[in-house]
Design an enzyme around this catalytic site. Structure first.
Site, PDB file in Angstrom:
ATOM      1  N   PRO A  43       0.826  -1.209   0.000  1.00 23.08           N
ATOM      2  CA  PRO A  43       0.000   0.000   0.000  1.00 23.08           C
ATOM      3  C   PRO A  43       0.866   1.268   0.000  1.00 23.08           C
ATOM      4  CG  PRO A  43      -0.721  -1.531   1.719  1.00 23.08           C
ATOM      5  CD  PRO A  43       0.550  -2.080   1.155  1.00 23.08           C
ATOM      6  N   GLY A  59       3.486   3.920   5.333  1.00 25.76           N
ATOM      7  CA  GLY A  59       4.590   3.641   6.255  1.00 25.76           C
ATOM      8  C   GLY A  59       5.266   2.314   5.977  1.00 25.76           C
ATOM      9  N   LEU A  60       4.973   1.706   4.819  1.00 21.22           N
ATOM     10  CA  LEU A  60       5.562   0.392   4.509  1.00 21.22           C
ATOM     11  C   LEU A  60       6.737   0.490   3.524  1.00 21.22           C
ATOM     12  CD1 LEU A  60       2.271  -1.707   4.231  1.00 21.22           C
ATOM     13  CD2 LEU A  60       3.962  -1.826   6.062  1.00 21.22           C
ATOM     14  N   SER A 104       6.819   1.766   0.340  1.00 19.44           N
ATOM     15  CA  SER A 104       6.487   1.322  -1.019  1.00 19.44           C
ATOM     16  C   SER A 104       7.369   2.000  -2.072  1.00 19.44           C
ATOM     17  CB  SER A 104       4.998   1.540  -1.294  1.00 19.44           C
ATOM     18  OG  SER A 104       4.769   2.632  -2.114  1.00 19.44           O
ATOM     19  N   ALA A 147      10.409   3.237  -1.809  1.00 15.15           N
ATOM     20  CA  ALA A 147      11.790   2.733  -1.764  1.00 15.15           C
ATOM     21  C   ALA A 147      11.871   1.346  -2.397  1.00 15.15           C
ATOM     22  CB  ALA A 147      12.283   2.678  -0.323  1.00 15.15           C
ATOM     23  N   ALA A 148      10.871   0.505  -2.124  1.00 14.68           N
ATOM     24  CA  ALA A 148      10.897  -0.853  -2.682  1.00 14.68           C
ATOM     25  C   ALA A 148      10.804  -0.795  -4.210  1.00 14.68           C
ATOM     26  CB  ALA A 148       9.751  -1.686  -2.103  1.00 14.68           C
ATOM     27  N   ASP A 204      14.301   2.814   4.590  1.00  9.35           N
ATOM     28  CA  ASP A 204      13.463   2.052   3.655  1.00  9.35           C
ATOM     29  C   ASP A 204      14.297   1.452   2.519  1.00  9.35           C
ATOM     30  OD1 ASP A 204      11.617   3.215   5.280  1.00  9.35           O
ATOM     31  OD2 ASP A 204      10.363   4.034   3.693  1.00  9.35           O
TER      32      ASP A 204
HETATM   33  O1  PMV Z   1       5.894   6.317   7.802  1.00  6.33           O
HETATM   34  P1  PMV Z   1       7.256   6.261   7.222  1.00  6.33           P
HETATM   35  O2  PMV Z   1       7.629   4.937   6.692  1.00  6.33           O
HETATM   36  O3  PMV Z   1       7.498   7.401   6.257  1.00  6.33           O
HETATM   37  O4  PMV Z   1       8.300   6.421   8.436  1.00  6.33           O
HETATM   38  C1  PMV Z   1       8.602   7.657   9.008  1.00  6.33           C
HETATM   39  C2  PMV Z   1       9.598   7.420  10.129  1.00  6.33           C
HETATM   40  C3  PMV Z   1       9.884   8.686  10.920  1.00  6.33           C
HETATM   41  O5  PMV Z   1      10.753   8.297  11.968  1.00  6.33           O
HETATM   42  C4  PMV Z   1       8.625   9.256  11.515  1.00  6.33           C
HETATM   43  C5  PMV Z   1      10.559   9.736  10.071  1.00  6.33           C
HETATM   44  C6  PMV Z   1      11.968   9.391   9.640  1.00  6.33           C
HETATM   45  O6  PMV Z   1      12.435  10.009   8.662  1.00  6.33           O
HETATM   46  O7  PMV Z   1      12.636   8.571  10.261  1.00  6.33           O
END
Ligand code: PMV
Length: 315
Positions: free
Chosen positions: A88, A92-93, A95, A97-98, A139
């Site tokens: 998705p 926050g997974l 996607s 970067a993958a 990521d």
């Molecule tokens: O939700 P994501 O996968 O974009 O993770 C963000 C992680 C944070 O620590 C909130 C921001 C960061 O750059 O590390």
């Protein structure tokens, strides 16, 4: 045609606190972006998004990828790209970067370039930098190498000999709420500034949680890992990174027997992760899915980016 897959990731501990120098722990999971490339004219086709228009936001990532591959190989890159991702978007997974990692890997294989995994990670990180605001690199590192990753102040430590306890299942619930990492990071930092005398202790505690979690993984202590997740979620909540929907999912997971649960990534939507005994996980997924949530059991991916057979039906 050449095809590669690269895994998604979940952050198990430490998001947000990592922005101010504390450690974080992430793991690559078995949800993949599959990218196939062949000689062509820079057309990008996505199973999920259709043909990406020249000036579309998503297209910018591929232009950055082409540029990196051209620089690395010293050759003009005229490829068509076919993306089929089960990750998705904006949840926050990892996607984006993958996709970048899989696209760079497939392109370098097709062009017959000599390269290392580290080259793939570096080029993907450069491409990500061109389209996202200050990506940490977590990521791209996990999409490239797989496994567990400890990250602190620009230091990436792949915990190659570490495995999550075998009796443990990570249940991932996508709240379906798309959010902007940049906005939440900014607001969390603003709270930090306003409450610094108290907040610095919260950050200190979050750092200790990551160290304790690594020890718990080494000992195979699933129960403690779950408990640490809950403490971590509370700390993230106190800094404003959660939301009603995320908290409701955390409670739903706990009611279904989770050892622990927390937001994963920026929060206020995106995904929530829960730790379960493996034997209970499938039932949990069935129950949550029947209430309309997009939920799945994630297995760690310890392999990272790799080539796969291309068949005409895949793209
Ligand atoms: O939700 P994501 O996968 O974009 O993770 C963000 C992680 C944070 O620590 C909130 C921001 C960061 O750059 O590390």
């Amino acid at each position: 045609m050449k095809c590669s897959i690269a895994p998604a990731k979940v952050l198990l501990f430490g998001e947000h606190f990592v922005v101010k120098g504390k450690p974080a722990l992430g793991v690559a999971i078995n949800k993949y972006a599959r990218v196939c490339v062949k000689e062509g004219s820079r057309r990008v086709y996505s199973t999920q998004l259709g043909v990406l228009g020249e000036s579309s936001q998503q297209r910018a990532l591929f232009d950055a990828v082409f540029e990196q591959v051209e620089r690395f190989t010293g050759r003009r890159v005229d490829l068509d790209v076919y993306v089929d991702s089960e990750i998705p978007i904006a949840s926050g997974l990892g996607s984006s970067a993958a996709v970048a990692v899989a696209c760079i890997h497939a392109s370098l294989v097709l062009l017959g370039a000599e390269f290392t995994r580290e080259d793939v990670r570096r080029l993907a990180h450069e491409a990500e930098k061109a389209v996202h605001y200050r990506p940490s690199g977590v990521d791209t590192t996990l999409a490239t190498h797989g496994g567990l990753l400890y990250y602190k102040q620009g230091e990436f430590r792949l915990l190659s000999d570490l495995r999550l306890p075998g009796d443990l299942a990570i249940v991932v619930v996508d709240t379906g709420v798309k959010r902007s990492t940049g906005v939440i990071v900014k607001e969390v930092l603003e709270r930090y500034e306003r409450c610094e005398r108290a907040a610095k202790h919260i950050y200190e505690a979050a750092g200790e949680i990551v160290e304790l979690a690594i020890e718990a993984v080494k000992r195979g202590d699933s129960r403690l890992l779950g408990e640490l997740m809950l403490v971590n979620h509370g700390l993230l909540w106190s800094m404003g990174a959660s939301s009603r929907v995320c908290d409701e999912v955390v409670y739903a997971l706990l009611e279904l027997g989770a050892l622990g649960a927390k937001i994963s990534g920026a929060g206020r939507g995106g995904v929530v992760v829960g730790l379960f005994n493996k034997s209970a996980a499938d039932q949990v997924v069935t129950k949550l899915a029947s209430s309309g949530l997009n939920v799945f059991v994630a297995e760690p991916d310890y392999a990272g980016v790799r080539s796969i057979e291309s068949t005409s039906t895949q793209c």
